[in-house]
Scaffold this motif. Structure first.
Motif, short mmCIF file in Angstrom:
data_model
loop_
_atom_site.label_atom_id
_atom_site.label_comp_id
_atom_site.label_asym_id
_atom_site.label_seq_id
_atom_site.Cartn_x
_atom_site.Cartn_y
_atom_site.Cartn_z
N GLU A 122 0.83 -1.21 0.00
CA GLU A 122 0.00 0.00 0.00
C GLU A 122 0.87 1.26 0.00
O GLU A 122 0.57 2.24 -0.68
N LEU A 123 1.97 1.22 0.77
CA LEU A 123 2.88 2.35 0.81
C LEU A 123 3.48 2.62 -0.57
O LEU A 123 3.57 3.77 -1.02
N LYS A 144 2.18 1.84 -3.42
CA LYS A 144 1.12 2.34 -4.31
C LYS A 144 0.89 3.83 -4.07
O LYS A 144 0.77 4.62 -5.01
N GLN A 145 0.86 4.23 -2.78
CA GLN A 145 0.63 5.64 -2.47
C GLN A 145 1.79 6.51 -2.95
O GLN A 145 1.59 7.64 -3.40
N GLN A 146 2.99 6.00 -2.83
CA GLN A 146 4.14 6.76 -3.32
C GLN A 146 4.06 6.95 -4.84
O GLN A 146 4.40 8.00 -5.36
N HIS A 147 3.62 5.89 -5.53
CA HIS A 147 3.45 5.98 -6.99
C HIS A 147 2.37 7.00 -7.35
O HIS A 147 2.53 7.81 -8.27
N ASP A 148 1.23 6.97 -6.60
CA ASP A 148 0.14 7.91 -6.85
C ASP A 148 0.60 9.35 -6.61
O ASP A 148 0.23 10.26 -7.35
N LYS A 149 1.41 9.54 -5.56
CA LYS A 149 1.91 10.88 -5.25
C LYS A 149 2.76 11.40 -6.40
O LYS A 149 2.64 12.57 -6.80
N SER A 150 3.63 10.55 -6.94
CA SER A 150 4.47 10.96 -8.06
C SER A 150 3.63 11.33 -9.28
O SER A 150 3.91 12.31 -9.97
#
Length: 205
Positions: free
Chosen positions: A126-127, A129-135
């Motif tokens: 999940e972490l 995925k969220q880092q990817h979404d933030k980018s």
């Protein structure tokens, strides 16, 4: 009949130390060359090299008395050397064990809570995925940044400044053309061609 094998360097060292321990006396090099060959089977030509190696290793003591150099080694010193060596090795072993225990404790502490588990794997996923979404969001913001009112206002001000600077240069060019016409009586077309000034050159609005 096979030829008798000669002594190795280590065997010569051992036999020479035996001679010192047995005799418990002081010797000059010439004396050792005779005794070693006679009693220990060490050729006289190799005695000096073997003796030097033993002195270098602090197994045999040497000193110059007057014009003569003497060599000696007693069992008591060998015993002390062995004890010192054992003490040194013991300390090294204890230090290694201490470092091993400290390292093991550090690893256990560092890995506490990081054991592989289903929950931990899901959290890490999940972490990521969220880092990817933030980018991705950051890239999107950059793409639409030009629509930001603050950015647009800044661009507007920069455009005005650029126009004013361009018109100042235009003034300078027109002034220069006027001076050339008065000074040399050239036509505008001749001046424009000479200096590469386009026909539609004018102020920016």
């Amino acid at each position: 009949m096979s030829k008798k094998r000669g002594l190795s360097v280590e065997e010569k060292r051992t036999r020479m130390m035996e001679l010192f321990y047995e005799k418990k006396d002081f010797f000059q090099l010439k004396e050792l060359e005779k005794l070693c060959q006679k009693e220990k089977g060490i050729t006289s030509m190799s005695v000096k090299d073997i003796l030097t190696s033993l002195v270098d290793d602090a197994m045999v003591d040497t000193d110059k008395i007057g014009t003569s150099v003497y060599f000696w080694a007693f069992p008591s010193k060998a015993s002390q050397n062995r004890k010192h060596k054992l003490d040194s090795l013991t300390k090294s072993l204890e230090e290694s064990q201490r470092k091993r225990v400290a390292t093991k404790a550090f690893i256990e502490k560092a890995t506490l809570g990081r054991e592989d588990s289903k929950d931990r794997t899901e959290l890490l996923s999940e972490l990521a995925k969220q880092q990817h979404d933030k980018s991705a969001l950051n890239a999107e913001v950059e793409r639409y940044k030009e629509c930001d009112p603050e950015v647009l206002e800044r661009m507007k001000k920069e455009t005005v400044v650029a126009m004013e600077a361009a018109n100042r240069w235009t003034d300078n060019i027109f002034s220069t053309k006027s001076w050339i016409k008065r000074k040399f009586a050239f036509e505008d077309s001749v001046i424009d061609k000479q200096f590469g000034i386009p026909d539609d050159f004018d102020y920016v609005e």
